[in-house]
Design a protein around this motif. Structure first.
Motif, short mmCIF file in Angstrom:
data_model
loop_
_atom_site.label_atom_id
_atom_site.label_comp_id
_atom_site.label_asym_id
_atom_site.label_seq_id
_atom_site.Cartn_x
_atom_site.Cartn_y
_atom_site.Cartn_z
N VAL A 13 0.85 -1.18 0.00
CA VAL A 13 0.00 0.00 0.00
C VAL A 13 0.89 1.24 0.00
O VAL A 13 1.69 1.44 0.92
N VAL A 14 0.76 2.05 -1.04
CA VAL A 14 1.51 3.31 -1.13
C VAL A 14 0.55 4.43 -0.72
O VAL A 14 -0.47 4.66 -1.37
N MET A 15 0.88 5.10 0.36
CA MET A 15 0.01 6.17 0.87
C MET A 15 0.31 7.47 0.14
O MET A 15 1.12 8.29 0.56
N ASP A 16 -0.38 7.66 -0.99
CA ASP A 16 -0.21 8.92 -1.73
C ASP A 16 -0.82 10.08 -0.95
O ASP A 16 -0.44 11.23 -1.14
N SER A 17 -1.78 9.77 -0.09
CA SER A 17 -2.37 10.77 0.80
C SER A 17 -2.65 10.07 2.13
O SER A 17 -2.27 8.92 2.32
N LEU A 18 -3.32 10.76 3.04
CA LEU A 18 -3.60 10.15 4.34
C LEU A 18 -4.72 9.11 4.26
O LEU A 18 -4.89 8.31 5.19
N VAL A 19 -5.50 9.12 3.19
CA VAL A 19 -6.61 8.19 3.04
C VAL A 19 -6.40 7.32 1.81
O VAL A 19 -6.32 7.82 0.69
N TYR A 20 -6.31 6.01 2.02
CA TYR A 20 -6.15 5.06 0.93
C TYR A 20 -7.39 4.17 0.89
O TYR A 20 -7.67 3.42 1.84
#
Length: 503
Positions: free
Chosen positions: A427-434
């Motif tokens: 999981v790559v967290m591009d933002s705080l919500v995935y």
């Protein structure tokens, strides 16, 4: 002479201030303070009532005994000991009277009414004497004795506090365990409650500030039409329909475990109204007075319906939350109508992905919704960071194919791994919500960038879209795989709620 008079006048305010300090300035005590004062009271102030099978005795004029019915008519402290069969205690005093009932190895059984019935008083505290073992049993169906619908083993029309350091077993074969038509507080003591309906019912509010509760209920474990708050203590709901239900639910501490046939935690105003498109942050203001707020404690939920269900907003600000949700696609581990945000604490919520919801964009802590092939009950799922350190691990009690993880160390820009058995998902967290899930109008949206291969839920069997309604369009640039039908009907969740939910 004048100098002496001036000295006396100058000393007068100091003397008055000292007297006020010594008398506590007339400060009013709360129910918790009252319940903790018993240890310092003189036994001379206690009115002793001795129970002896089918009789009772007391020397005080404040107590009337008629057969096996004991009536308390004035304020004071009343100490009960012994066994009373086919009898009851009635409190019928002035609205200003404060009354404490102490159970010291007392057992009261009533065939057709409440063993303890508070018809009227200002405030009643039921205290369990240190080291005592007590029982209250409502063995038969409730029969009316006045114009009140008495339906609990302890039934109070006034504010009621349960306190002390002893133990009390409550059995209600045809009704609730404990009922207060005003406010109900548990401030101490150990309670084992078996009820044909709700375990605890507080019309205006329920407050658990301390104590230990073990509840087996055919209906709800804890039920309030107003606020339900847990500050501390231990709550074990071993059987229930809804575990804990209130217009607002606030958990600041304590340890809570819930087994529920329907929802674990349920925030509801009882209106039955539902938003057709739940999980929309635009609804947050409309539901500001209807919410679940968790800021501390540890909560472990095993629910056959929604694990945490707020018909308003959901806020997690601290504590630990573990949820094993439904084994079907019609319910979810987390379910909310307005907005959901997480700003602290740890969450592991597992269920099935058809209706899965994640926390929303108002969150200031990292959160992810990840889906994979179904896993067997008891299969551990874990979350590790890029260094291989385990942040969270959880073994849900039921099978699952999705999980919501949130932890203070989940941050934007970093990579994490979700592992269960042979499954490893990066999981790559591009933002705080995935991952968002079935949280907004337009139906199901796959976690992350929508590339995890999950399909939206179908309509319930036998249901079709109305002639004047068309399914929502796919996002620009996306197409359905060959042979696959578009199933993300915006009515699907509404149909599911109408079919199943009791709020």
């Amino acid at each position: 002479m004048n100098n002496k008079l001036n000295i006396k006048l100058n000393l007068l305010p100091i003397l008055l201030f000292s007297v006020l300090l010594l008398n506590g300035c007339g400060e009013k005590k709360g129910s918790s303070d009252i319940s903790q004062d018993h240890a310092s009271r003189s036994e001379e102030n206690e009115i002793s009532i001795k129970l002896n099978q089918d009789t009772a005795s007391c020397d005080s004029e404040k107590v009337d005994i008629s057969g096996t019915t004991i009536t308390i008519s004035e304020g004071g402290t009343y100490l009960f000991s012994g066994t009373l069969e086919h009898g009851m205690v009635i409190v019928d005093a002035n609205k200003e009277n404060e009354i404490e009932i102490i159970l010291n190895n007392a057992s009261i059984q009533c065939d057709d009414c409440a063993p303890v019935y508070v018809r009227q008083a200002g405030h009643v505290t039921l205290t369990l004497a240190e080291g005592s073992e007590n029982t209250l049993t409502a063995s038969g169906e409730f029969t009316s004795i006045d114009n009140n619908n008495i339906d609990g083993a302890i039934f109070s029309k006034s504010d009621l506090t349960l306190s002390g350091t002893g133990a009390l077993r409550i059995q209600s074969n045809y009704g609730h365990g404990v009922v207060s038509k005003d406010n109900l507080e548990v401030a101490g003591g150990a309670y084992t409650i078996e009820a044909a309906r709700h375990g605890l019912s507080g019309k205006d509010s329920i407050l658990i500030s301390n104590g230990e509760l073990t509840i087996t209920a055919e209906k709800d474990g804890l039920k309030s039409e107003g606020a339900l708050s847990v500050l501390d203590g231990t709550i074990r709901i071993e059987k229930s329909d809804e575990g804990m239900e209130g217009k607002t639910i606030t958990v600041q501490g304590g340890e809570i475990s819930i087994q529920a046939e329907d929802n674990g935690l349920n925030a509801s105003d009882g209106s039955g109204a539902q938003n057709e498109f739940p999980g929309n942050s635009e609804n947050a203001e409309a539901y500001k007075d209807l919410y679940i707020r968790i800021s501390g404690g540890k909560i472990d939920i095993d629910a056959k319906g929604d694990g945490i269900d707020s018909n308003g907003n959901l806020y997690v600000e601290g504590g630990e939350v573990y949820v094993s949700g439904a084994e079907n696609g019609g319910d979810s581990a987390l379910d909310y109508t307005g907005e959901a945000s997480i700003t602290g604490g740890m969450v592991a919520a597992a269920g099935f992905g058809n209706m899965a919801q994640n926390f929303g964009e108002a969150s200031s802590q990292g959160t992810m919704l990840v889906q994979f092939e179904a896993q067997a009950a008891g299969t551990e799922v874990s979350l590790t960071d890029a260094k291989g350190s385990v942040l969270l691990s959880y073994a849900p009690a039921k099978q699952y194919d999705s999980v919501v993880f949130s932890h203070p160390e989940i941050t934007a820009g970093n990579t994490y791994t979700v592992q269960c058995k042979d499954v490893n998902k990066e999981v790559v967290m591009d933002s705080l919500v995935y991952g968002t899930g079935q949280g907004t109008p337009g139906g199901f949206r796959n976690p992350g960038t929508g590339q995890e291969g999950q399909t939206p839920p179908e309509l319930p069997q036998g249901q079709t879209l109305p002639d004047d309604q068309t399914p929502p369009e796919l996002p620009e640039g996306q197409t359905l795989p060959d042979g696959r039908r578009l199933r993300n009907c915006p009515r699907a969740r509404h149909c599911r709620m109408a079919r199943r939910r009791r709020i």
